[in-house]
Design an enzyme around this catalytic site. Structure first.
Site, short mmCIF file in Angstrom:
data_model
loop_
_atom_site.label_atom_id
_atom_site.label_comp_id
_atom_site.label_asym_id
_atom_site.label_seq_id
_atom_site.Cartn_x
_atom_site.Cartn_y
_atom_site.Cartn_z
N GLU A 1 -11.82 -17.16 28.07
CA GLU A 1 -11.13 -18.43 27.89
C GLU A 1 -9.51 -17.83 27.82
O GLU A 1 -8.93 -18.47 27.14
CB GLU A 1 -11.54 -19.08 26.52
CG GLU A 1 -12.48 -20.04 26.74
CD GLU A 1 -12.66 -20.85 28.20
OE1 GLU A 1 -11.43 -21.20 28.57
OE2 GLU A 1 -13.66 -20.85 28.80
C1 LIG Z 1 -19.66 -13.54 29.28
C2 LIG Z 1 -18.38 -13.88 30.15
C3 LIG Z 1 -17.99 -15.49 30.34
C4 LIG Z 1 -17.17 -15.80 31.37
N1 LIG Z 1 -17.09 -17.17 31.55
C5 LIG Z 1 -16.13 -17.61 32.59
C6 LIG Z 1 -16.20 -18.98 33.09
O1 LIG Z 1 -17.28 -19.74 32.78
N2 LIG Z 1 -15.24 -19.18 34.08
C7 LIG Z 1 -14.38 -18.25 34.42
O2 LIG Z 1 -13.61 -18.52 35.19
N3 LIG Z 1 -14.18 -17.32 33.77
C8 LIG Z 1 -15.21 -16.73 32.99
N4 LIG Z 1 -14.95 -15.51 32.44
C9 LIG Z 1 -14.00 -14.64 32.64
C10 LIG Z 1 -13.00 -14.24 31.74
O3 LIG Z 1 -12.41 -15.57 31.46
C11 LIG Z 1 -12.02 -13.18 32.14
O4 LIG Z 1 -12.72 -12.12 31.98
C12 LIG Z 1 -10.68 -13.07 31.25
O5 LIG Z 1 -9.94 -14.17 31.47
C13 LIG Z 1 -10.02 -11.92 31.39
O6 LIG Z 1 -9.94 -11.64 32.72
P1 LIG Z 1 -10.41 -10.20 33.26
O7 LIG Z 1 -11.64 -9.89 32.84
O8 LIG Z 1 -10.26 -10.00 34.69
O9 LIG Z 1 -9.25 -8.91 32.62
P2 LIG Z 1 -7.84 -8.76 33.04
O10 LIG Z 1 -7.08 -9.80 33.29
O11 LIG Z 1 -8.03 -7.56 33.97
O12 LIG Z 1 -7.23 -8.10 31.63
C14 LIG Z 1 -7.61 -6.59 31.19
C15 LIG Z 1 -6.90 -6.47 29.97
O13 LIG Z 1 -5.33 -6.52 30.43
C16 LIG Z 1 -4.69 -7.34 29.46
N5 LIG Z 1 -3.50 -8.13 30.37
C17 LIG Z 1 -4.01 -8.61 31.59
N6 LIG Z 1 -2.74 -9.34 31.74
C18 LIG Z 1 -1.75 -9.03 30.79
C19 LIG Z 1 -0.38 -9.35 30.74
N7 LIG Z 1 0.27 -10.12 31.87
N8 LIG Z 1 0.31 -9.09 29.66
C20 LIG Z 1 -0.16 -8.33 28.67
N9 LIG Z 1 -1.92 -7.94 28.98
C21 LIG Z 1 -2.42 -8.29 29.90
C22 LIG Z 1 -5.79 -8.38 28.87
O14 LIG Z 1 -5.41 -8.91 27.66
C23 LIG Z 1 -6.97 -7.41 28.81
O15 LIG Z 1 -6.81 -6.73 27.67
C24 LIG Z 1 -16.15 -14.88 31.53
C25 LIG Z 1 -16.32 -13.55 31.24
C26 LIG Z 1 -17.16 -13.21 30.46
C27 LIG Z 1 -17.24 -11.77 30.01
#
Ligand SMILES: Cc1cc2nc3c(=O)[nH]c(=O)nc-3n(C[C@H](O)[C@H](O)[C@H](O)COP(=O)(O)OP(=O)(O)OC[C@H]3O[C@@H](n4cnc5c(N)ncnc54)[C@H](O)[C@@H]3O)c2cc1C
Length: 597
Positions: free
Chosen positions: A441
């Site tokens: 989220e």
């Molecule tokens: C169990 C589970 C259920 C999920 N359910 C859903 C769902 O129903 N629908 C859906 O669409 N997604 C879902 N997700 C995905 C989830 O929303 C994403 O994992 C989350 O938004 C983070 O994206 P990412 O994993 O690509 O991490 P990234 O975006 O790659 O982030 C990696 C790190 O970098 C940091 N970061 C990234 N960008 C910036 C910035 N601009 N400034 C500072 N820090 C930054 C983040 O805070 C994080 O610590 C789910 C994930 C899990 C694990």
């Protein structure tokens, strides 16, 4: 161990901290009174204890199974879901016009808190369905609403939220899923989404996906994203325009689940890779306007962010109950000249840990319910100031409450000693399950950025200054009572609010370098939540003292006062340090890549 639904604690928070009594007094919800609220919570609590809690451990051990595109949830889940939907739990806060009970978001929050405590893997799915209902109510046209809302409100069908793609997580500007107009009012969707909660399952006979995608001529970035409704199964009466029909699900759409993730926790919740458009493209309907999809999705995400913070409260509560029971039974160490080993709850260090757990959970609960109240006043009362308050508090609730849940679950393991690290006790599952709440989220880092760059500066910081003034009023009231039971609560929380005020002024100062503000965003959010939690607990403590003054001898009231005092004197004391981190910590981050040399 079992779960005892904390109905009285929740009702106390709703009435004496969050303002349910005032919402009822102001007539925002016809026919709602104290008796109805209690009856609803007692029934929800009984369902949590009797039906959902027994699923938690076996669900974790067995997990979901994936084969040939189908997902099987653990035994007991389909039956529990059917009973859950039939009992009306999905529809508590949905409008009566669409088959809902039309009750406050505050009460739905209470229901969801208990159901999630009982089994978070179960409670997670409906968050998305309820969020999709909100999105369709706010942005769907009449035909879409009439076709899809009744079954989503009742829970006969579930919904999903499809944002994430392999290359697009926090940065949705990078998303690539395509939508092409088919010429008949529908669109064809092609692309892959990952991490989709409940993307596929065996709980219902249809699933409604809300999918972010780009139209062919869409502008780059987040201004070129549209929202589409893409069902797993198409309307059965053959109507192509998504208008009213008999509602029965028909042919399969061009959507499939390509696999499920193997995760640290939430084993019983399917996290799916979804493929849209292996063939001609999945049939979808536009929700809202073209290229305005992200704004529509935010309606869904804001509600889901409150629910995610609430998951921290739920698991915090569960971990507290379990740690307290263990600490009463486990005997280690002697006290004074007594030769017998004493229950570990008698040792000051363990008491501090248990009180930290309880205080953080209670503070997070207060923050979550106050946010729910702001949503109710904004939506039912059309109150603009409440809307601003809800917007401001949503990222704080999401991040502060989820972190509280993670901290409490980790401390719960600590109370169990080595037995916390083995799976037998169940303490470890709480931490494994709740750990994701700071990630999904929108990660907590993204929440902090949202708070500092968007929510805080709105109107020159008017919303935060209004809150600070309200909260100072609570601290002043505590000073005036001069009650010994509050100890140094008022001065410590006064300092916490001064720290929050100083950090706010620093962030809002003209000419502040954006990178310096971003560097302080996470500590600022923590400071915000810490101060808010303390002041709201103090508000509850003042109410408890007043009830005691009226002759109420309920021992829970003493515990309420003691918990608030502990929080103020032991946890809120971190606030001035956090403020210094916000205002003075950025310089050490300006070292560039060398800092990692
Ligand atoms: C169990 C589970 C259920 C999920 N359910 C859903 C769902 O129903 N629908 C859906 O669409 N997604 C879902 N997700 C995905 C989830 O929303 C994403 O994992 C989350 O938004 C983070 O994206 P990412 O994993 O690509 O991490 P990234 O975006 O790659 O982030 C990696 C790190 O970098 C940091 N970061 C990234 N960008 C910036 C910035 N601009 N400034 C500072 N820090 C930054 C983040 O805070 C994080 O610590 C789910 C994930 C899990 C694990």
């Amino acid at each position: 161990m079992g779960f005892k639904a904390p109905v009285d604690d929740i009702l106390f928070t709703l009435r004496h901290v969050a303002g349910l009594t005032e919402v009822m007094r102001d007539g925002l919800f016809d026919g709602l009174d104290d008796d109805l609220a209690r009856a609803l919570l007692e029934q929800a609590g009984a369902f949590a204890e009797g039906v959902l809690a027994p699923l938690n451990r076996p669900g974790d051990r067995m997990g979901v199974r994936f084969a040939d595109g189908a997902v099987r949830t653990p035994p007991g889940f389909p039956e529990a879901y059917r009973r859950w939907a039939e009992a009306g739990w999905n529809a508590v806060a949905a409008p009566e016009d669409w088959g809902g009970a039309g009750l406050p978001v505050m009460l739905n929050t209470a229901v969801m808190e208990m159901h999630t405590s009982a089994c978070m893997a179960f409670g997670l799915g409906p968050v998305l369905t309820q969020g999709a209902v909100d999105a369709l109510l706010a942005h769907g046209d009449a035909a879409l609403r009439e076709r899809w809302l009744p079954r989503l409100v009742s829970g006969a069908w579930t919904a999903t939220m499809n944002l994430t793609e392999p290359q697009a997580g926090s940065d949705l500007a990078l998303l690539r899923t395509r939508a092409v107009p088919a010429g008949d009012g529908t669109y064809r969707i092609t692309g892959q989404k990952i991490f989709i909660t409940c993307g596929e399952h065996d709980l219902t006979d249809n699933i409604v996906h809300l999918v972010l995608a780009r139209l062919p001529d869409a502008p780059a970035g987040t201004r070129g994203i549209s929202l589409f409704l893409v069902p797993k199964r198409l309307p059965g009466d053959g109507s192509a325009n998504g208008g009213p029909g008999d509602g029965a699900p028909g042919a399969m759409n061009d959507v499939r689940c390509a696999g499920v993730e193997h995760k640290l926790g939430l084993h019983a919740s399917p996290t799916c890779t979804m493929v849209f458009g292996d063939g001609e493209g999945a049939v979808g309907w536009l929700v809202g306007e073209e290229n305005r999809g992200l704004a529509c999705m935010f309606t869904m995400m804001n509600r889901a962010r409150l629910a995610t913070g609430l998951q921290g409260v739920s698991i915090g509560e569960r971990a507290c109950q379990q740690a307290l029971a263990y600490a009463r039974e486990r005997r280690q160490g002697r006290v004074g000249s007594d030769p017998e080993a004493r229950p570990i709850i008698e040792h000051p260090d363990v008491r501090r840990t248990l009180l930290t757990m309880r205080a953080l959970t209670a503070a997070a609960r207060a923050v979550a319910y106050v946010t729910a109240e702001a949503i109710d006043r904004a939506e039912r009362g059309g109150d603009a100031a409440a809307r601003e308050r809800a917007d401001l508090l949503t990222p704080v609730t999401k991040a502060f409450c989820s972190e509280a849940g993670i901290e409490v679950a980790s401390l719960g393991i600590q109370v169990h000693g080595g037995m916390g690290f083995v799976e037998e006790t169940g303490a470890a599952q709480h931490l494994r399950d709740v750990r994701v709440t700071s990630i999904y989220e929108g990660t907590n880092g993204i929440q902090a950025i949202d708070l500092v760059t968007r929510k805080l500066p709105r109107g020159g910081g008017a919303a935060v200054r209004r809150l600070l003034a309200d909260w100072r009023g609570i601290v002043e009231a505590a000073r005036r009572t001069d009650a010994a039971a509050l100890g140094a609560s008022a001065p410590r929380l006064g300092e916490a609010l001064d720290a929050l005020g100083a950090a706010t002024d620093w962030l809002l100062a003209e000419g502040r370098a954006p990178d310096d503000a971003l560097a302080g965003a996470s500590p600022f959010l923590r400071l915000f939540g810490l101060a808010a939690g303390g002041v709201l607990l103090l508000k509850g403590a003042l109410a408890a003292l007043a009830l005691q003054g009226d002759g109420d001898r309920n021992p829970a009231l003493r515990a309420t006062v003691a918990t608030a005092r502990f929080y103020a004197e032991n946890l809120a004391t971190a606030a001035p340090g956090l403020a210094r981190t916000v205002t003075g910590g950025a310089a050490s981050l300006r070292l560039g890549p060398d800092v990692f040399a």
